[in-house]
Design a protein around this motif. Sequence first.
Motif, PDB file in Angstrom:
ATOM      1  N   UNK A   1       0.847  -1.169   0.000  1.00  0.00           N
ATOM      2  CA  UNK A   1       0.000   0.000   0.000  1.00  0.00           C
ATOM      3  C   UNK A   1       0.898   1.239   0.000  1.00  0.00           C
ATOM      4  N   UNK A   2       0.696   2.116  -0.981  1.00  0.00           N
ATOM      5  CA  UNK A   2       1.500   3.332  -0.992  1.00  0.00           C
ATOM      6  C   UNK A   2       0.863   4.391  -0.092  1.00  0.00           C
ATOM      7  N   UNK A   3       1.571   5.508   0.078  1.00  0.00           N
ATOM      8  CA  UNK A   3       1.130   6.565   0.998  1.00  0.00           C
ATOM      9  C   UNK A   3      -0.229   7.123   0.614  1.00  0.00           C
ATOM     10  N   UNK A   4      -0.531   7.278  -0.675  1.00  0.00           N
ATOM     11  CA  UNK A   4      -1.822   7.846  -1.093  1.00  0.00           C
ATOM     12  C   UNK A   4      -2.982   6.923  -0.702  1.00  0.00           C
ATOM     13  N   UNK A   5      -2.742   5.591  -0.754  1.00  0.00           N
ATOM     14  CA  UNK A   5      -3.782   4.651  -0.312  1.00  0.00           C
ATOM     15  C   UNK A   5      -4.041   4.802   1.185  1.00  0.00           C
ATOM     16  N   UNK A   6      -2.966   4.992   1.960  1.00  0.00           N
ATOM     17  CA  UNK A   6      -3.098   5.163   3.405  1.00  0.00           C
ATOM     18  C   UNK A   6      -3.860   6.445   3.730  1.00  0.00           C
ATOM     19  N   UNK A   7      -3.513   7.531   3.023  1.00  0.00           N
ATOM     20  CA  UNK A   7      -4.197   8.810   3.234  1.00  0.00           C
ATOM     21  C   UNK A   7      -5.665   8.684   2.854  1.00  0.00           C
ATOM     22  N   UNK A   8      -5.925   8.027   1.718  1.00  0.00           N
ATOM     23  CA  UNK A   8      -7.306   7.835   1.283  1.00  0.00           C
ATOM     24  C   UNK A   8      -8.066   7.008   2.311  1.00  0.00           C
ATOM     25  N   UNK A   9      -7.456   5.940   2.837  1.00  0.00           N
ATOM     26  CA  UNK A   9      -8.104   5.088   3.830  1.00  0.00           C
ATOM     27  C   UNK A   9      -8.406   5.871   5.106  1.00  0.00           C
ATOM     28  N   UNK A  10      -7.453   6.710   5.529  1.00  0.00           N
ATOM     29  CA  UNK A  10      -7.673   7.538   6.711  1.00  0.00           C
ATOM     30  C   UNK A  10      -8.820   8.524   6.454  1.00  0.00           C
ATOM     31  N   UNK A  11      -8.821   9.096   5.259  1.00  0.00           N
ATOM     32  CA  UNK A  11      -9.883  10.041   4.894  1.00  0.00           C
ATOM     33  C   UNK A  11     -11.231   9.323   4.862  1.00  0.00           C
TER      34      UNK A  11
END
Length: 156
Positions: A1-11
Amino acid sequence: MDRSDSVRSERDALVLTALESVQTFSDAMDRMYAEMRGDMDMNATDLAAIRMLVIRERHGEVVKPHDLATHLAISTASTTKLLDRLSAGGYLRRDPHPDDRRSRIIVLTDAARAEFFRHFGARLVAMRDALAPYDDGELRSIVRFLGDIENVMAGD
């Protein structure tokens, strides 16, 4: 999982939490109004009409029967029955429109206003107290958020 996926998941998780909070808030409002209906011996539509009139009055707006029917999404016949019932109960009057004598406006009686605030006043004070820690910017965000949610729920 790249950083954008993590940010999207948090969002996504935060958005879901916000939506769950809206549901929880809505449930709490339903419970409060159910209690008020019982205390005031009113049905849901009657109490919704009184709430609308209190808010519109505070904003200095006149309310015509058609406005009430639209707000409550009820027919003209149902509106007439509601107005007759609330008039007979001493909750409102039908007065001549200030600008058009052929038209009528709906006005809360002093007794209705007093009874509404007798049942709702303590909760209103508690809600104001709950908002006290928020700064002006946060309150503006809350108002904007609730207005946006209201518009979505109303289908606007």
